[in-house]
Structure formats: C-alpha cells, structure tokens
Design an enzyme around this catalytic site. Structure first.
Site, short mmCIF file in Angstrom:
data_model
loop_
_atom_site.label_atom_id
_atom_site.label_comp_id
_atom_site.label_asym_id
_atom_site.label_seq_id
_atom_site.Cartn_x
_atom_site.Cartn_y
_atom_site.Cartn_z
N GLY A 1 0.90 -1.14 -0.05
CA GLY A 1 -0.15 0.03 0.20
C GLY A 1 0.80 1.24 -0.07
CG ASP B 1 -5.64 0.54 7.94
OD1 ASP B 1 -6.65 1.01 7.52
OD2 ASP B 1 -4.93 0.09 7.05
N GLY C 1 3.82 0.26 3.13
CA GLY C 1 4.92 -0.85 3.17
C GLY C 1 4.57 -1.85 1.90
#
Length: 468
Positions: free
Chosen positions: A24, A141, A27
């Site tokens: 993404g 997240d 990373g």
C-alpha cells in the site's frame, strides 16, 4: 532503492524472495523461503515511495517500533513477528506466512455472509484487539483487507499494523491522519484528538457492516450531511440485536460511542453463550464468559468438582470451558491472559521473576488442575515441573538442562527452538508440551530462549512452594 525481485537472495543467502504478496502507501510484503527451515515466511519492508522520502530514517524507526509492539503480541488471531533483519540499509520484518485470503476477497466471491459466520470472525478479531489495546496501542486500520482467513480453517488473523500508534487515555494526542475511507472514525480525519480504544471499535463495527451487507459504509466525514443507512436496509436477515450493535459501534462522535472492544463485542454476540466452539460434551451448557453481562445468563458454578473456578483474583470459567472441548490453542491464550491479569501485567504483556515468585498459589493451582484434568494428565504446569526436576532442574538456570527440557516437551526440534506457530496444539504433542509459556516471557526484543529458561525454573520453584 527498489522492490526486491523474485529469486533474489538476502541476508547472505538465508532468504530467497518469491513474490510480492501485497502493499500500500506505506509498506510492501514479500513471501520468501527461509533456507534454515525450508519454510515459507513473509517479510515486510517500507515501500520504494517511503524509501525515497527525506524522513526515511525516521519512518524506519517507526517501522521497527511497530515490529517491537507486534513481537509482544502472541495472540492466535494476530500475525506473529519472528525477528527483524537489515539488508543494505533497509529493515525487514520477518513474519508468519498465512496461507489464505483476506475477508475483502472472500466477500467479493461469497457476497453477504451469514450472521453467525461474520460474528465468528468479528469475535476473533475483537479478542486480538483487546490484546493490542492492553499493550497500549491502537491498530487504526481495521478493515476486511487486513483480516486474513487461514486456509482450511475458520480462523481470522489480524495483519498490517502500519498505522498502529500508542495512546494515552484521556489525553489529547497527535497522530497521522492516514485512514481508510468507510472504516475510519471521524477522529482520524484530524491530526489531533482524544484517541482511545473506541477508535478501533468504530472500524470493527464498520467491518461487520461490510461482512453482512457487502457494502462499504459511507465515510465518517460525509455523515455530517448524510445519515448512515442501517445495515439491515441492505440485508433483511440481520438480527435487530446485531443491527443496533453496529450502529452503536459506529456512533459518530467518539465520546458517545461504545468505549471498549469488550463492551461492544458483548453487545453484538448472542446473550446466552459466546460463539460456538468445536462441539464436545460440556458440563455447563451455558457458560458465563469472563466479564460478560450477567443479564439472562446463569450464574457460573464456583467449582468444577474439587477445582475452584472463581478465586479472589479471577473467574476461570472460560478457561475450563475451552479445555473441556479441547480447544488447546485458545485455552493456551486464555491461560496467558488470566495469568497476566492476575499479576497485573497486562500492559507489559509478560511476567518477570519477581511476579512469578509472588503469583497467588490459589490461582496457580486452579490453572494447573484444569489443564491436568482435561488433558488426562498430559498437560499442565505440574507436569512440566516434574519433567524439569527429573532432568536435574532447580531454581538456578542451567542452559543444558533447559535445552534438554525443551527437547523433552517438544519445544525444540533438531537442536533449534520452535516458533510459537510451530507448537502442536493437540494431544499428539509430547507430555508437558502445553501450556506453552512463550507469551509469558517475551518481554524484550530477543533473548527469549534464555528468558524462557529463567521463567520455567522460577515457575517450577513457585509450584514447589505452593505444594502443587
């Protein structure tokens, strides 16, 4: 710096890169072969975009800190981190490779999930988040893409802690405003705010919304102008209880939201019992789950035969129920949880010798008796103590005796200590294989093998003093 390429070797040939698994804005994760074990592992690094930034070294420091935080989480529903490596100035996080698919892909193929199946995954991720919050940080997240399903099982695993940050309850803090639209709460749209576990509660509720409807909720910043459609509008099969719980978990303002994952999960799950676990005879058909509201739930028995289930410090009903149906992996994690809670070490996430030396005998006896009873004498602390003493083990740490003990109980194979994911969670394991206490001694980065020997020798000494 560039992406690592297929068949590229790193760390002097120890790892062979296979392919990119995903990535993404932060990373990138690769699959690789570990030539020391011939097993597939995953390695995560910062991606080339981050590598080209002027604050790259600062971001690498945050990345390493992420690994340190994850290393302290030995939960079955959290991806396991093994070690950190450095290759030509780039840090890599060596992790468990999970064969399977993420929930986003699963929903794309399956469509709306049945309520009981969706709740099973949410319960598992909720347990993982409780462990994360006890470590003093937020995931920030949670979404279907960051939850993997192990192939051939019904186990969900929480991954990608790239946005994880520490938090202090009641204090205004500053965090990056990175987020995923639809799952991020309103407070993640600003750099400063009162961040707390309820931040992850919103995302977990939004994830359940998607699992049941195959729809992504409208972004939180749009909700000032448009009302959030109830999930039941898209799926009439959703129960009123779950529909209401999702909306409560996704309350827009954080101060009005359900504040902890445990509180919210208790709202969303059926009242009488936790989600189904593998069927087997259970002496109490409606067990009380630890800290679950008592309304409409039978009061749990205070004993299991001669075993005291409720002590001055803890209710061991859930541990008993997990052991009764031989869900050894979950029982092992529950053992870690209750021991840290009894010792008041949830935040640290590990036990030191000082706390082992004063661990209440009553609680240690209950834990051991339950393991011994439901494994027919195959597992338990007292079983491990007898094996350790038979090898000449004493309170004084001895490396050779510790290695011999590891070989005997199956924590070492071929002269190498096993990772937690290689532990055998069934009765085919050697005697004394469980409880597997690595989660109790992983207090630092590295040195866990020696620390484990010190913990086991101290625990054996405490068992002797408690006449166990």
């Amino acid at each position: 710096m560039q992406y690592w390429q297929p068949n590229q070797t790193i760390k002097n040939g120890r790892f062979i890169i296979q392919k990119i698994l995903g990535g993404g804005g932060y990373g990138v994760t690769y699959s690789a072969i570990d030539n020391n074990t011939n097993k597939i592992i995953a390695i995560k690094t910062l991606n080339p975009m981050q590598q080209s930034q002027p604050d790259f070294e600062e971001e690498q420091e945050k990345f390493v800190n992420e690994a340190l935080r994850l290393r302290g989480c030995t939960h079955p529903h959290i991806v396991q981190v093994y070690e950190m490596i450095r290759e030509v100035g780039l840090w890599g996080m060596v992790m468990e490779y999970i064969e399977g698919q993420d929930l986003a892909v699963y929903i794309d193929r399956r469509g709306q999930l049945p309520e009981d199946e969706a709740l099973r995954y949410i319960d598992q991720v909720g347990q993982a988040l409780e462990d994360v919050h006890k470590q003093g940080f937020l995931h920030r997240d949670i979404k279907p893409n960051n939850i993997l399903l192990r192939r051939g099982t019904q186990e969900a695993v929480l991954i990608d802690f790239g946005l994880a940050r520490e938090f202090n309850l009641g204090k205004t803090g500053s965090m990056t405003n990175a987020k995923t639209e639809g799952y991020a709460p309103i407070e993640q749209y600003e750099r400063r705010g009162n961040f707390a576990p309820c931040t992850d509660v919103y995302a977990l509720a939004a994830t359940l919304y998607t699992l049941l409807t195959a729809e992504v909720p409208i972004p939180a910043n749009f909700r000032k102008y448009a009302q959030l459609p109830p999930p039941k509008q898209f799926n009439s099969q959703i129960s009123d209880r779950v529909n209401e719980a999702i909306l409560l978990g996704m309350t827009l303002e954080p101060q009005d939201r359900v504040q902890t994952v445990r509180e919210w999960v208790e709202l969303v799950l059926p009242r009488k019992v936790n989600l189904p676990i593998p069927q087997a005879p259970i002496s109490n058909p409606q067990p009380k789950i630890q800290n679950q509201p008592s309304k409409n739930i039978a009061t749990p028995p205070k004993s299991d035969g001669e075993i005291k289930l409720i002590t001055a410090k803890m209710d061991y009903t859930r541990l008993r129920d997990l052991l009764a149906v031989r869900t050894w992996k979950q029982a092992d994690e529950e053992t870690r949880r209750v021991m840290l809670a009894v010792a008041g070490r949830e935040k640290e996430g590990w036990l030191d010798v000082e706390h082992i030396d004063i661990f209440p005998c009553e609680d240690l006896r209950t834990i051991d008796q339950l393991w011994v009873k439901y494994s027919n004498g195959h597992f338990g602390f007292s079983v491990q103590k007898r094996i350790y003493q038979s090898l000449g083990g004493t309170r004084q740490y001895d490396e050779k005796i510790w290695q011999a003990f590891g070989d005997r109980v199956g924590w070492r194979k071929g002269g190498k200590w096993l990772y937690h994911h290689d532990i055998t969670f069934d009765l085919r394991a050697p005697q004394g294989h469980l409880p597997e206490e690595s989660g109790l001694w992983l207090g630092g980065w590295g040195g866990w093998v020696i620390s484990g020997g010190v913990v086991v020798s101290s625990l054996a000494s405490r068992l002797v003093k408690c006449n166990i």
